[in-house]
Write a protein that holds these residues in place. Structure first.
Motif, short mmCIF file in Angstrom:
data_model
loop_
_atom_site.label_atom_id
_atom_site.label_comp_id
_atom_site.label_asym_id
_atom_site.label_seq_id
_atom_site.Cartn_x
_atom_site.Cartn_y
_atom_site.Cartn_z
N LEU A 76 0.80 -1.36 0.13
CA LEU A 76 -0.25 -0.29 0.12
C LEU A 76 1.17 1.18 0.04
O LEU A 76 0.49 2.22 -0.79
N ASN A 77 1.98 1.66 0.49
CA ASN A 77 2.74 2.38 0.94
C ASN A 77 3.25 2.92 -0.60
O ASN A 77 3.14 3.89 -1.33
N ALA A 78 3.58 1.70 -1.16
CA ALA A 78 4.78 1.64 -2.12
C ALA A 78 3.11 2.19 -3.44
O ALA A 78 2.97 3.10 -4.45
N VAL A 79 1.97 1.60 -3.08
CA VAL A 79 1.10 2.25 -4.45
C VAL A 79 0.99 3.50 -4.32
O VAL A 79 0.61 3.74 -5.33
N VAL A 80 0.38 3.96 -3.16
CA VAL A 80 0.60 6.04 -2.79
C VAL A 80 1.46 6.45 -3.42
O VAL A 80 1.14 7.41 -3.80
N LYS A 81 2.90 5.84 -3.47
CA LYS A 81 4.12 6.90 -4.10
C LYS A 81 3.85 6.74 -5.55
O LYS A 81 3.80 8.12 -5.38
N LEU A 82 3.53 5.64 -5.84
CA LEU A 82 3.45 5.68 -7.36
C LEU A 82 1.74 6.56 -7.32
O LEU A 82 2.10 7.40 -8.38
N LEU A 83 0.99 7.03 -6.75
CA LEU A 83 -0.58 7.64 -7.89
C LEU A 83 0.42 9.28 -6.97
O LEU A 83 -0.42 9.51 -8.07
N ASN A 84 1.22 9.43 -6.30
CA ASN A 84 1.65 10.88 -6.54
C ASN A 84 2.56 11.07 -7.12
O ASN A 84 1.74 12.57 -7.59
N GLN A 85 3.48 9.94 -7.77
CA GLN A 85 3.99 10.80 -9.27
C GLN A 85 2.71 10.73 -10.16
O GLN A 85 3.00 11.56 -11.30
N LEU A 86 2.04 9.65 -9.92
CA LEU A 86 1.06 9.55 -11.91
C LEU A 86 -0.43 11.20 -11.33
O LEU A 86 -0.04 11.58 -12.36
N MET A 87 -0.09 11.71 -10.44
CA MET A 87 -0.98 12.84 -10.47
C MET A 87 -0.59 14.07 -11.12
O MET A 87 -1.50 15.28 -11.11
N ILE A 89 1.26 13.49 -13.68
CA ILE A 89 1.99 13.30 -15.03
C ILE A 89 0.55 13.40 -15.70
O ILE A 89 -0.66 13.57 -15.57
N GLU A 90 0.27 14.18 -16.76
CA GLU A 90 -1.29 13.80 -17.32
C GLU A 90 -1.77 12.79 -17.90
O GLU A 90 -2.35 12.75 -18.82
N LYS A 106 -10.81 7.72 -4.61
CA LYS A 106 -11.96 8.50 -4.29
C LYS A 106 -11.29 9.47 -2.89
O LYS A 106 -12.07 10.66 -3.23
N GLN A 107 -10.94 8.99 -2.03
CA GLN A 107 -10.75 9.90 -0.83
C GLN A 107 -9.52 10.91 -1.39
O GLN A 107 -10.04 12.07 -0.75
N TYR A 108 -8.31 10.12 -1.96
CA TYR A 108 -7.12 10.94 -2.42
C TYR A 108 -6.54 12.06 -3.51
O TYR A 108 -5.65 12.47 -3.23
N TYR A 109 -7.42 10.97 -4.55
CA TYR A 109 -6.98 11.32 -5.97
C TYR A 109 -7.86 11.82 -7.17
O TYR A 109 -8.45 10.98 -7.35
N PRO A 110 -8.90 12.85 -6.16
CA PRO A 110 -9.72 13.16 -6.99
C PRO A 110 -9.71 13.18 -8.40
O PRO A 110 -10.44 13.92 -9.96
N MET A 111 -8.21 13.77 -8.83
CA MET A 111 -7.89 14.69 -10.49
C MET A 111 -7.43 13.09 -10.96
O MET A 111 -7.45 13.53 -12.00
N LEU A 112 -7.75 12.17 -10.84
CA LEU A 112 -7.50 10.91 -11.84
C LEU A 112 -9.15 10.66 -11.99
O LEU A 112 -9.79 9.77 -10.92
N ASP A 113 -9.21 10.38 -13.23
CA ASP A 113 -10.80 9.22 -13.59
C ASP A 113 -10.11 8.19 -13.44
O ASP A 113 -8.97 7.30 -14.05
N ARG A 358 2.58 18.96 -13.24
CA ARG A 358 2.17 19.79 -12.54
C ARG A 358 2.22 19.58 -10.30
O ARG A 358 3.22 19.03 -10.65
N LYS A 359 2.35 21.17 -10.28
CA LYS A 359 2.37 20.78 -8.21
C LYS A 359 1.56 20.93 -7.40
O LYS A 359 0.53 21.43 -7.22
N ILE A 360 1.80 19.34 -7.16
CA ILE A 360 0.96 18.89 -6.38
C ILE A 360 1.23 18.24 -5.04
O ILE A 360 1.93 17.59 -5.43
N ALA A 361 0.70 18.57 -3.83
CA ALA A 361 1.90 17.79 -2.81
C ALA A 361 1.12 16.66 -2.68
O ALA A 361 0.17 16.34 -3.32
#
Length: 662
Positions: A76-87, A89-90, A106-113, A358-361
């Motif tokens: 789970l920690n690794a997949v969250v790290k990956l999601l942080n990178q994916l959000m 880029i376009e 749904k909770q933390y990455y609403p910008m990702l379809d 994108r500059k996203i925390a």
């Protein structure tokens, strides 16, 4: 008008993505090195993904990233790290299977379809509503559906802002996606982890009807069925093939592009399928799409059928002439490769506009707290035979809970099922994983009529309906729950009362899963182990069947069993129980007594399944005595002695994945 369509292409590696863009794909789905359901594909690095995105977007082509596997707690920690990178880029969307991942997105990455994978085995409107509630904008429907079953779901989706995606070309699986554990049991290569070793394509010992590849199906090709898809309102037309070569991707995507453009501009279909037969295929079928599920959907050869197709067209029997045709097809494929190289070279020569990141925390994985059980687990028993109903009156089993296996053919068996559950109110309903069309409608009617105190469902659409009716429900073992966030999702999003942990999970992988407060956690200790569930008839190619095709009476009435042996002599059991879909079972029952020694404090409910599936496992106890022994296991003082007695009374057995895991 075909403007409703998206042509969705596979991208198993960078070369295939380039080929798909050059061929005119509207979108491409591709995976990175981890967390995707095509582990055998070469896949992309994150840097390659970043580089190809602006090229795709410049050609009006979207890129979807596949994260469509069951996730383990340790990942789970690794997949969250990956999601942080994916959000940053376009990317245009992510494709998921795991409910825990969907919850985090749904909770933390609403910008990702968010798109629902075919691994979620979606085939009824309840599942569409459940996935919409999780934030999915589209759902990939089960490949087994007919156009008459797809159309109402597509129309329902449009009404609820969820688009439907349908596979139109490429490999058919013999089993419902997400419900196949055959590769997992054989060598630990789980299809739900993207590692399927394709045992359905294997050579088996020759069956009674003279077939060596009895589970091998032809490929799907809806090329000439486009008007039906237009009428149905399907949005995305998906080409399978992330382990196929770039020249295959280019050829198939280009032909579908031409078909879509021709139909939109002229209203006429292209009818020449020669290019599609030139590249890899196992011959083609539209059996599922046209509700024509029959033996002609199988082919006794898992390898490339291209040369054989053209030899058959030429009515050639001479081996030398067949060899000349094979060489010609090989030469044509070589020419296609050169054509693809030229098209891709031209594509890559174009200047590309690089977007700013994108500059996203960063998001950090939220902490969950586990709630250990403070009481001994209860015992529950799943029944499916009326001969076992006398067990309900046995005073020695007064503290045992009983469940009844609801048939997949519930629409036709509704009155009998309702009557039985009303006659025995202590029986709780257990719903199967597959409930299509009016069988799902019947399931909702059953819930509304009975309003059971508790139910188990392996179909997420029934879980959604239970939530709407404010009923207590458990997510069954075939919903493939494997991490704490999936449990949180079920409880917080869908008011589930509890869930089974998947039997694919190893003991050491269970260790850190956190049970939410006031949440039941269940496990199936003993069962005939279903490895594959199929809408196809598994007897036409094995034992034989007088029927040429499946009809409406097959699901509710047919009851057969047979054996299947691979070339190494390993046995599988094929069983069709009346009211249920065809299934392949492990040669031995699953029995996991080690769980009680290692994780007994983790679970609130332990289950045994006494369904009458004949395997090599033999039990010297009556069913009543067997239940009593399992109930005695829950007493710590008696446990060790009872485990030894059960081990002698039930044999041989398997523990499946419990030691090796995913």
């Amino acid at each position: 008008m075909t403007s409703q369509f998206e042509l969705l292409a596979p991208g198993g590696d960078l070369a295939s993505i380039h080929a798909a863009i050059a061929a005119g794909a509207d979108a491409i789905y591709c995976g990175l090195g981890r967390f995707n359901a095509r582990n055998r594909a070469e896949n992309l690095t994150l840097e390659q993904l970043k580089a190809v995105l602006p090229l795709a977007h410049q050609h009006h082509c979207k890129i979807f990233v596949t994260l469509n596997i069951m996730l383990l707690e340790s990942e789970l920690n690794a997949v969250v790290k990956l999601l942080n990178q994916l959000m940053r880029i376009e990317i245009d969307g992510v494709i998921i299977q795991d409910l825990g991942l969907a919850y985090l997105l749904k909770q933390y990455y609403p910008m990702l379809d968010l798109h629902a994978s075919t691994q979620l085995n979606s085939h009824n409107r309840g599942q569409i509503l459940l996935l919409k509630q999780l934030g999915c904008s589209r759902v990939n429907l089960s490949r087994e559906l007919s156009i008459d079953e797809i159309k109402p779901l597509a129309q329902f989706g449009w009404l609820h802002d969820v688009k439907m995606e349908v596979f139109v070309h490429g490999s058919y699986c013999i089993g419902f996606s997400g419900l196949c554990y055959m590769s997992s049991l054989r060598n630990g290569a789980s299809g739900n982890r993207g590692r399927c070793s394709q045992p359905c394509r294997d050579t088996y010992q020759t069956t009674a009807v003279g077939v060596k590849h009895p589970l091998n199906m032809k490929d799907n090709c809806a090329y000439l069925e486009l008007p039906k898809l237009v009428d149905a309102g399907v949005y995305s037309l998906k080409v399978e093939g992330r382990i196929k070569k770039p020249h295959y991707v280019y050829t198939v995507v280009q032909q579908w592009r031409k078909q879509l453009d021709s139909y939109e501009q002229t209203g006429e279909l292209l009818t020449d399928t020669t290019p599609l037969y030139t590249v890899f295929n196992r011959d083609f079928s539209t059996g599922y799409l046209n509700a024509d599920i029959q033996r002609g959907m199988f082919i006794d050869n898992p390898r490339n059928h291209a040369a054989e197709h053209f030899a058959n067209l030429a009515a050639v029997n001479d081996e030398a002439e067949k060899q000349r045709i094979k060489v010609r097809v090989y030469d044509e494929n070589t020419a296609i490769m050169a054509k693809v190289d030229a098209a891709v070279s031209q594509l890559l020569a174009e200047p590309i506009n690089q977007p700013s990141p994108r500059k996203i925390a960063d998001v950090h994985l939220p902490k969950l707290t586990t709630h250990p059980c403070d009481t001994a687990p209860s015992l529950s028993v799943l029944l499916s035979s009326k001969d076992d109903l006398a067990l309900l009156q046995n005073p020695a089993l007064a503290n045992v809970h009983f469940y009844w296996q609801v048939p997949a053919s519930l629409a036709r068996d509704f009155d009998a099922t309702l009557s039985l559950l009303q006659q025995y109110p202590q029986l709780r309903p257990w719903f199967p994983a597959v409930l299509i069309d009016d069988n799902y409608d019947a399931a909702i009617k059953l819930l509304e009529t009975l309003r059971p105190e508790l139910l188990v469902t392996n179909n997420s659409g029934v879980g959604y309906a239970a939530q709407q009716l404010q009923l207590h429900w458990l997510a069954g073992p075939q919903l493939n729950t494997s991490n704490s966030y999936a449990l949180a999702c079920l409880q917080q999003e869908f008011a589930a009362s509890g869930a089974f942990i998947s039997n694919e999970i190893a003991g050491f992988q269970l260790k850190h899963i956190k049970r939410p407060a006031n949440f039941r956690l269940a496990y199936m200790l003993y069962q005939p182990l279903a490895l594959l569930t199929s809408r196809q008839c598994l007897f036409q190619q094995t034992l034989g069947c007088r029927k040429q095709k499946i009809n409406k009476g097959c699901l509710p009435r047919c009851s057969k069993t047979t054996e299947l042996f691979n070339e190494n002599g390993e046995q599988y059991r094929i069983a069709k129980l009346a009211g249920q879909h065809n299934a392949i079972y492990s040669a031995e029952h699953y029995l996991n007594l080690a769980l009680l020694e290692e994780h007994a404090d983790m679970f609130t409910e332990l289950f045994i399944d006494l369904s009458d599936v004949d395997t090599a496992t033999r039990c010297t106890l009556t069913k009543a005595a067997l239940i009593e022994q399992f109930a005695a296991l829950l007493n710590r003082q008696q446990r060790q002695a009872v485990m030894e007695q059960l081990s002698h009374a039930i044999s041989p057995t398997t523990q499946g994945q419990y030691h090796s895991g995913l």
